[in-house]
Motif scaffolding. Structure first.
Motif, PDB file in Angstrom:
ATOM      1  N   SER A  93       0.833  -1.208   0.000  1.00 13.62           N
ATOM      2  CA  SER A  93       0.000   0.000   0.000  1.00 13.62           C
ATOM      3  C   SER A  93       0.863   1.252   0.000  1.00 13.62           C
ATOM      4  O   SER A  93       0.585   2.208  -0.720  1.00 13.62           O
ATOM      5  CB  SER A  93      -0.921   0.017   1.223  1.00 13.62           C
ATOM      6  OG  SER A  93      -1.858  -1.010   1.149  1.00 13.62           O
ATOM      7  N   ALA A  94       1.921   1.252   0.799  1.00 12.80           N
ATOM      8  CA  ALA A  94       2.800   2.422   0.891  1.00 12.80           C
ATOM      9  C   ALA A  94       3.458   2.717  -0.450  1.00 12.80           C
ATOM     10  O   ALA A  94       3.589   3.884  -0.846  1.00 12.80           O
ATOM     11  CB  ALA A  94       3.854   2.215   1.974  1.00 12.80           C
ATOM     12  N   GLU A  95       3.859   1.663  -1.169  1.00 13.08           N
ATOM     13  CA  GLU A  95       4.474   1.853  -2.490  1.00 13.08           C
ATOM     14  C   GLU A  95       3.469   2.387  -3.499  1.00 13.08           C
ATOM     15  O   GLU A  95       3.800   3.246  -4.320  1.00 13.08           O
ATOM     16  CB  GLU A  95       5.076   0.541  -2.986  1.00 13.08           C
ATOM     17  CG  GLU A  95       6.296   0.108  -2.208  1.00 13.08           C
ATOM     18  CD  GLU A  95       6.723  -1.307  -2.532  1.00 13.08           C
ATOM     19  OE1 GLU A  95       7.936  -1.544  -2.551  1.00 13.08           O
ATOM     20  OE2 GLU A  95       5.850  -2.173  -2.769  1.00 13.08           O
ATOM     21  N   ARG A  96       2.236   1.886  -3.419  1.00 17.54           N
ATOM     22  CA  ARG A  96       1.195   2.382  -4.327  1.00 17.54           C
ATOM     23  C   ARG A  96       0.880   3.837  -4.046  1.00 17.54           C
ATOM     24  O   ARG A  96       0.718   4.636  -4.973  1.00 17.54           O
ATOM     25  CB  ARG A  96      -0.064   1.525  -4.231  1.00 17.54           C
ATOM     26  CG  ARG A  96       0.107   0.151  -4.850  1.00 17.54           C
ATOM     27  CD  ARG A  96      -1.224  -0.580  -5.000  1.00 17.54           C
ATOM     28  NE  ARG A  96      -1.951  -0.755  -3.755  1.00 17.54           N
ATOM     29  CZ  ARG A  96      -1.774  -1.778  -2.920  1.00 17.54           C
ATOM     30  NH1 ARG A  96      -0.873  -2.708  -3.186  1.00 17.54           N
ATOM     31  NH2 ARG A  96      -2.504  -1.865  -1.822  1.00 17.54           N
TER      32      ARG A  96
ATOM     33  N   ALA B  79       3.747   6.038  -5.384  1.00 21.40           N
ATOM     34  CA  ALA B  79       3.672   6.168  -6.839  1.00 21.40           C
ATOM     35  C   ALA B  79       2.536   7.108  -7.241  1.00 21.40           C
ATOM     36  O   ALA B  79       2.692   7.940  -8.145  1.00 21.40           O
ATOM     37  CB  ALA B  79       3.485   4.798  -7.479  1.00 21.40           C
ATOM     38  N   HIS B  80       1.410   6.999  -6.559  1.00 19.85           N
ATOM     39  CA  HIS B  80       0.253   7.848  -6.872  1.00 19.85           C
ATOM     40  C   HIS B  80       0.551   9.307  -6.535  1.00 19.85           C
ATOM     41  O   HIS B  80       0.240  10.204  -7.332  1.00 19.85           O
ATOM     42  CB  HIS B  80      -0.978   7.350  -6.110  1.00 19.85           C
ATOM     43  CG  HIS B  80      -2.218   8.113  -6.426  1.00 19.85           C
ATOM     44  ND1 HIS B  80      -2.784   8.113  -7.682  1.00 19.85           N
ATOM     45  CD2 HIS B  80      -3.002   8.908  -5.659  1.00 19.85           C
ATOM     46  CE1 HIS B  80      -3.869   8.876  -7.655  1.00 19.85           C
ATOM     47  NE2 HIS B  80      -4.014   9.363  -6.449  1.00 19.85           N
ATOM     48  N   VAL B  81       1.157   9.541  -5.383  1.00 22.71           N
ATOM     49  CA  VAL B  81       1.525  10.911  -5.004  1.00 22.71           C
ATOM     50  C   VAL B  81       2.494  11.479  -6.040  1.00 22.71           C
ATOM     51  O   VAL B  81       2.347  12.620  -6.489  1.00 22.71           O
ATOM     52  CB  VAL B  81       2.133  10.960  -3.581  1.00 22.71           C
ATOM     53  CG1 VAL B  81       2.747  12.321  -3.291  1.00 22.71           C
ATOM     54  CG2 VAL B  81       1.067  10.625  -2.540  1.00 22.71           C
TER      55      VAL B  81
ATOM     56  N   THR C  55      -6.945  14.581   0.871  1.00 19.41           N
ATOM     57  CA  THR C  55      -6.077  13.512   1.352  1.00 19.41           C
ATOM     58  C   THR C  55      -6.620  12.165   0.882  1.00 19.41           C
ATOM     59  O   THR C  55      -5.857  11.267   0.528  1.00 19.41           O
ATOM     60  CB  THR C  55      -5.960  13.554   2.879  1.00 19.41           C
ATOM     61  OG1 THR C  55      -5.515  14.859   3.263  1.00 19.41           O
ATOM     62  CG2 THR C  55      -4.989  12.521   3.406  1.00 19.41           C
ATOM     63  N   ALA C  56      -7.943  12.049   0.845  1.00 22.09           N
ATOM     64  CA  ALA C  56      -8.562  10.801   0.376  1.00 22.09           C
ATOM     65  C   ALA C  56      -8.144  10.483  -1.051  1.00 22.09           C
ATOM     66  O   ALA C  56      -7.931   9.317  -1.398  1.00 22.09           O
ATOM     67  CB  ALA C  56     -10.078  10.900   0.482  1.00 22.09           C
ATOM     68  N   ASP C  57      -7.997  11.519  -1.885  1.00 15.55           N
ATOM     69  CA  ASP C  57      -7.545  11.286  -3.256  1.00 15.55           C
ATOM     70  C   ASP C  57      -6.153  10.660  -3.266  1.00 15.55           C
ATOM     71  O   ASP C  57      -5.884   9.764  -4.064  1.00 15.55           O
ATOM     72  CB  ASP C  57      -7.521  12.594  -4.047  1.00 15.55           C
ATOM     73  CG  ASP C  57      -6.933  12.404  -5.428  1.00 15.55           C
ATOM     74  OD1 ASP C  57      -7.500  11.617  -6.199  1.00 15.55           O
ATOM     75  OD2 ASP C  57      -5.892  13.029  -5.719  1.00 15.55           O
ATOM     76  N   LEU C  58      -5.284  11.131  -2.396  1.00 18.31           N
ATOM     77  CA  LEU C  58      -3.930  10.593  -2.355  1.00 18.31           C
ATOM     78  C   LEU C  58      -3.888   9.179  -1.796  1.00 18.31           C
ATOM     79  O   LEU C  58      -2.978   8.415  -2.104  1.00 18.31           O
ATOM     80  CB  LEU C  58      -3.022  11.514  -1.546  1.00 18.31           C
ATOM     81  CG  LEU C  58      -2.827  12.919  -2.107  1.00 18.31           C
ATOM     82  CD1 LEU C  58      -1.922  13.735  -1.193  1.00 18.31           C
ATOM     83  CD2 LEU C  58      -2.280  12.896  -3.527  1.00 18.31           C
ATOM     84  N   LEU C  59      -4.884   8.826  -1.000  1.00 18.81           N
ATOM     85  CA  LEU C  59      -4.916   7.509  -0.370  1.00 18.81           C
ATOM     86  C   LEU C  59      -5.761   6.496  -1.119  1.00 18.81           C
ATOM     87  O   LEU C  59      -5.787   5.314  -0.754  1.00 18.81           O
ATOM     88  CB  LEU C  59      -5.435   7.637   1.072  1.00 18.81           C
ATOM     89  CG  LEU C  59      -4.493   8.280   2.061  1.00 18.81           C
ATOM     90  CD1 LEU C  59      -5.216   8.577   3.359  1.00 18.81           C
ATOM     91  CD2 LEU C  59      -3.303   7.371   2.305  1.00 18.81           C
ATOM     92  N   GLN C  60      -6.438   6.911  -2.169  1.00 20.62           N
ATOM     93  CA  GLN C  60      -7.392   6.029  -2.849  1.00 20.62           C
ATOM     94  C   GLN C  60      -6.784   4.732  -3.362  1.00 20.62           C
ATOM     95  O   GLN C  60      -7.480   3.746  -3.539  1.00 20.62           O
ATOM     96  CB  GLN C  60      -8.088   6.765  -3.973  1.00 20.62           C
ATOM     97  CG  GLN C  60      -7.211   7.044  -5.164  1.00 20.62           C
ATOM     98  CD  GLN C  60      -7.929   7.807  -6.258  1.00 20.62           C
ATOM     99  OE1 GLN C  60      -9.118   8.039  -6.164  1.00 20.62           O
ATOM    100  NE2 GLN C  60      -7.206   8.196  -7.284  1.00 20.62           N
ATOM    101  N   VAL C  61      -5.497   4.738  -3.602  1.00 20.94           N
ATOM    102  CA  VAL C  61      -4.842   3.535  -4.145  1.00 20.94           C
ATOM    103  C   VAL C  61      -4.287   2.617  -3.060  1.00 20.94           C
ATOM    104  O   VAL C  61      -3.728   1.570  -3.370  1.00 20.94           O
ATOM    105  CB  VAL C  61      -3.703   3.916  -5.116  1.00 20.94           C
ATOM    106  CG1 VAL C  61      -4.235   4.673  -6.305  1.00 20.94           C
ATOM    107  CG2 VAL C  61      -2.624   4.702  -4.401  1.00 20.94           C
ATOM    108  N   ALA C  62      -4.479   2.994  -1.808  1.00 21.09           N
ATOM    109  CA  ALA C  62      -3.893   2.235  -0.706  1.00 21.09           C
ATOM    110  C   ALA C  62      -4.547   0.870  -0.513  1.00 21.09           C
ATOM    111  O   ALA C  62      -3.887  -0.073  -0.098  1.00 21.09           O
ATOM    112  CB  ALA C  62      -3.957   3.030   0.594  1.00 21.09           C
ATOM    113  N   SER C  63      -5.820   0.772  -0.794  1.00 17.84           N
ATOM    114  CA  SER C  63      -6.513  -0.501  -0.530  1.00 17.84           C
ATOM    115  C   SER C  63      -6.534  -1.408  -1.707  1.00 17.84           C
ATOM    116  O   SER C  63      -6.241  -1.095  -2.805  1.00 17.84           O
ATOM    117  CB  SER C  63      -7.924  -0.234  -0.060  1.00 17.84           C
ATOM    118  OG  SER C  63      -8.630   0.538  -1.003  1.00 17.84           O
TER     119      SER C  63
END
Length: 77
Positions: free
Chosen positions: A10-13, A16-18, A69-77
């Motif tokens: 998740s952290a890597e995703r 990359a997204h950020v 912040t949710a946009d930046l985290l959307q790829v975490a799951s």
């Protein structure tokens, strides 16, 4: 023979997204660091995936990029 699949954490995703969102915004890393207060060395370490962004850092990046912040985290799951 078992085949090992490469997995991305998740952290890597998120890193990359950020990075992609920074690129899409057209701002420089220097500008972003100045506006977030995150040291350049820390930002580069986070973006390279060597260490994970914390929530406070993601909040500051989101504000600077006019995102949620949710946009930046959307790829975490």
């Amino acid at each position: 023979m078992l085949r090992m699949e490469q997995t991305t954490s998740s952290a890597e995703r998120v890193s990359a997204h950020v990075g992609q969102r920074i690129k899409d915004s057209g701002v420089s890393i220097v500008w972003l660091c100045e506006h977030t207060g995150i040291p350049r060395s820390t930002m580069l370490r986070r973006l390279s995936g060597h260490s994970a962004f914390n929530l406070n850092e993601l909040d500051r990046i989101a504000v600077a990029l006019r995102l949620s912040t949710a946009d930046l985290l959307q790829v975490a799951s």
